[in-house]
Motif scaffolding. Structure first.
Motif, PDB file in Angstrom:
ATOM      1  N   ILE A 164      -1.959 -11.831 -10.378  1.00  0.00           N
ATOM      2  CA  ILE A 164      -1.716 -10.646 -11.174  1.00  0.00           C
ATOM      3  C   ILE A 164      -0.301 -10.165 -10.908  1.00  0.00           C
ATOM      4  CG2 ILE A 164      -2.527  -8.963  -9.476  1.00  0.00           C
ATOM      5  CD1 ILE A 164      -3.870  -7.493 -11.862  1.00  0.00           C
ATOM      6  N   ASN A 165       0.300  -9.546 -11.890  1.00  0.00           N
ATOM      7  CA  ASN A 165       1.635  -8.982 -11.738  1.00  0.00           C
ATOM      8  C   ASN A 165       1.561  -7.534 -11.279  1.00  0.00           C
ATOM      9  OD1 ASN A 165       3.098 -11.276 -12.576  1.00  0.00           O
ATOM     10  ND2 ASN A 165       2.809 -10.729 -14.739  1.00  0.00           N
ATOM     11  N   PHE A 166       2.459  -7.162 -10.373  1.00  0.00           N
ATOM     12  CA  PHE A 166       2.619  -5.762 -10.002  1.00  0.00           C
ATOM     13  C   PHE A 166       3.258  -4.947 -11.108  1.00  0.00           C
ATOM     14  CE2 PHE A 166       2.851  -6.278  -5.081  1.00  0.00           C
ATOM     15  CZ  PHE A 166       1.472  -6.319  -5.025  1.00  0.00           C
ATOM     16  N   ARG A 167       4.086  -5.609 -11.907  1.00  0.00           N
ATOM     17  CA  ARG A 167       4.887  -4.922 -12.902  1.00  0.00           C
ATOM     18  C   ARG A 167       4.029  -4.046 -13.803  1.00  0.00           C
ATOM     19  NH1 ARG A 167       9.945  -6.313 -14.134  1.00  0.00           N
ATOM     20  NH2 ARG A 167       9.581  -8.425 -13.312  1.00  0.00           N
ATOM     21  N   GLY A 168       4.427  -2.779 -13.928  1.00  0.00           N
ATOM     22  CA  GLY A 168       3.728  -1.854 -14.796  1.00  0.00           C
ATOM     23  C   GLY A 168       2.502  -1.212 -14.185  1.00  0.00           C
ATOM     24  N   ARG A 169       2.256  -1.464 -12.899  1.00  0.00           N
ATOM     25  CA  ARG A 169       1.059  -0.939 -12.251  1.00  0.00           C
ATOM     26  C   ARG A 169       1.388  -0.050 -11.065  1.00  0.00           C
ATOM     27  NH1 ARG A 169      -3.275  -3.632 -14.315  1.00  0.00           N
ATOM     28  NH2 ARG A 169      -2.862  -5.694 -15.245  1.00  0.00           N
ATOM     29  N   THR A 170       0.562   0.956 -10.871  1.00  0.00           N
ATOM     30  CA  THR A 170       0.626   1.780  -9.675  1.00  0.00           C
ATOM     31  C   THR A 170      -0.075   1.061  -8.521  1.00  0.00           C
ATOM     32  OG1 THR A 170       0.728   3.854 -10.908  1.00  0.00           O
ATOM     33  CG2 THR A 170      -0.085   3.959  -8.646  1.00  0.00           C
ATOM     34  N   MET A 171       0.533   1.096  -7.341  1.00  0.00           N
ATOM     35  CA  MET A 171      -0.017   0.431  -6.172  1.00  0.00           C
ATOM     36  C   MET A 171      -0.049   1.391  -4.992  1.00  0.00           C
ATOM     37  SD  MET A 171       1.969  -3.194  -6.616  1.00  0.00           S
ATOM     38  CE  MET A 171       3.528  -2.325  -6.823  1.00  0.00           C
ATOM     39  N   ASN A 172      -0.875   1.059  -4.015  1.00  0.00           N
ATOM     40  CA  ASN A 172      -1.136   1.995  -2.924  1.00  0.00           C
ATOM     41  C   ASN A 172      -1.224   1.293  -1.576  1.00  0.00           C
ATOM     42  OD1 ASN A 172      -2.011   4.326  -4.851  1.00  0.00           O
ATOM     43  ND2 ASN A 172      -3.365   2.612  -5.392  1.00  0.00           N
ATOM     44  N   TRP A 173      -0.949   2.064  -0.527  1.00  0.00           N
ATOM     45  CA  TRP A 173      -1.255   1.682   0.851  1.00  0.00           C
ATOM     46  C   TRP A 173      -2.309   2.629   1.409  1.00  0.00           C
ATOM     47  CZ3 TRP A 173       0.228  -2.638   3.345  1.00  0.00           C
ATOM     48  CH2 TRP A 173       1.373  -3.306   2.895  1.00  0.00           C
ATOM     49  N   PHE A 174      -3.293   2.051   2.083  1.00  0.00           N
ATOM     50  CA  PHE A 174      -4.291   2.797   2.831  1.00  0.00           C
ATOM     51  C   PHE A 174      -4.307   2.292   4.269  1.00  0.00           C
ATOM     52  CE2 PHE A 174      -5.628   3.610  -1.438  1.00  0.00           C
ATOM     53  CZ  PHE A 174      -6.363   4.789  -1.421  1.00  0.00           C
ATOM     54  N   ARG A 175      -4.950   3.042   5.149  1.00  0.00           N
ATOM     55  CA  ARG A 175      -5.128   2.579   6.521  1.00  0.00           C
ATOM     56  C   ARG A 175      -6.474   3.041   7.051  1.00  0.00           C
ATOM     57  NH1 ARG A 175      -0.577   6.328   9.634  1.00  0.00           N
ATOM     58  NH2 ARG A 175      -1.718   8.323   9.512  1.00  0.00           N
ATOM     59  N   GLN A 176      -6.968   2.323   8.056  1.00  0.00           N
ATOM     60  CA  GLN A 176      -8.243   2.658   8.660  1.00  0.00           C
ATOM     61  C   GLN A 176      -8.193   2.369  10.154  1.00  0.00           C
ATOM     62  OE1 GLN A 176     -11.676   0.701   6.955  1.00  0.00           O
ATOM     63  NE2 GLN A 176     -13.030   2.337   7.653  1.00  0.00           N
ATOM     64  N   ALA A 177      -8.442   3.399  10.947  1.00  0.00           N
ATOM     65  CA  ALA A 177      -8.538   3.269  12.387  1.00  0.00           C
ATOM     66  C   ALA A 177      -9.995   3.051  12.777  1.00  0.00           C
ATOM     67  CB  ALA A 177      -7.983   4.513  13.071  1.00  0.00           C
ATOM     68  N   PRO A 178     -10.258   2.419  13.932  1.00  0.00           N
ATOM     69  CA  PRO A 178     -11.639   2.192  14.360  1.00  0.00           C
ATOM     70  C   PRO A 178     -12.432   3.488  14.429  1.00  0.00           C
ATOM     71  CG  PRO A 178     -10.141   0.914  15.714  1.00  0.00           C
ATOM     72  CD  PRO A 178      -9.289   1.825  14.867  1.00  0.00           C
ATOM     73  N   GLY A 179     -13.626   3.467  13.847  1.00  0.00           N
ATOM     74  CA  GLY A 179     -14.488   4.632  13.866  1.00  0.00           C
ATOM     75  C   GLY A 179     -14.114   5.728  12.906  1.00  0.00           C
TER      76      GLY A 179
END
Length: 115
Positions: free
Chosen positions: A27-42
């Motif tokens: 898939i192309n990134f172009r034209g799309r909104t993208m995100n970063w998430f994170r998760q710590a243990p527990g």
């Protein structure tokens, strides 16, 4: 088939820096909104940053002023430049892409901030 692959995590001392990458295939990134998430243990997964098709970024209050999100559509890659890292930034970091009603996730990259 859509695949997202994160890289760039590792062990860093408080105050240090890391740059995470998220490379996409299928898939192309172009034209799309993208995100970063994170998760710590527990803990629950939390939003970190988002980037619009035009390159505008928005950030969680906890990382604002320290993290910078960017994109290179020609390389189909998104980045998260992290500076002034704190122990509370320790987590698995995931990139995310929404396509219609489907959400795509990478397998994550571990960031550990410790002395």
């Amino acid at each position: 088939q859509v695949q997202l692959v994160e890289s760039g995590g590792g062990l860093v001392q408080p105050g240090g820096s890391l740059r995470l990458s998220c490379a996409a295939s299928g898939i192309n990134f172009r034209g799309r909104t993208m995100n970063w998430f994170r998760q710590a243990p527990g803990k629950q997964r939390e939003f970190v940053a988002t980037i619009t098709p035009g390159g505008g970024g928005n950030y969680a209050d906890s990382v604002k002023g320290r993290f910078t999100i960017s994109r290179d559509d020609a390389k189909n890659t998104m980045y998260l430049q992290m500076t002034s890292l704190k122990p509370e930034d320790t987590a698995v970091y995931y990139c995310n892409l929404l396509v219609s009603i489907s959400a795509y996730w990478g397998q994550g990259t571990q960031v550990t901030v410790s002395s």
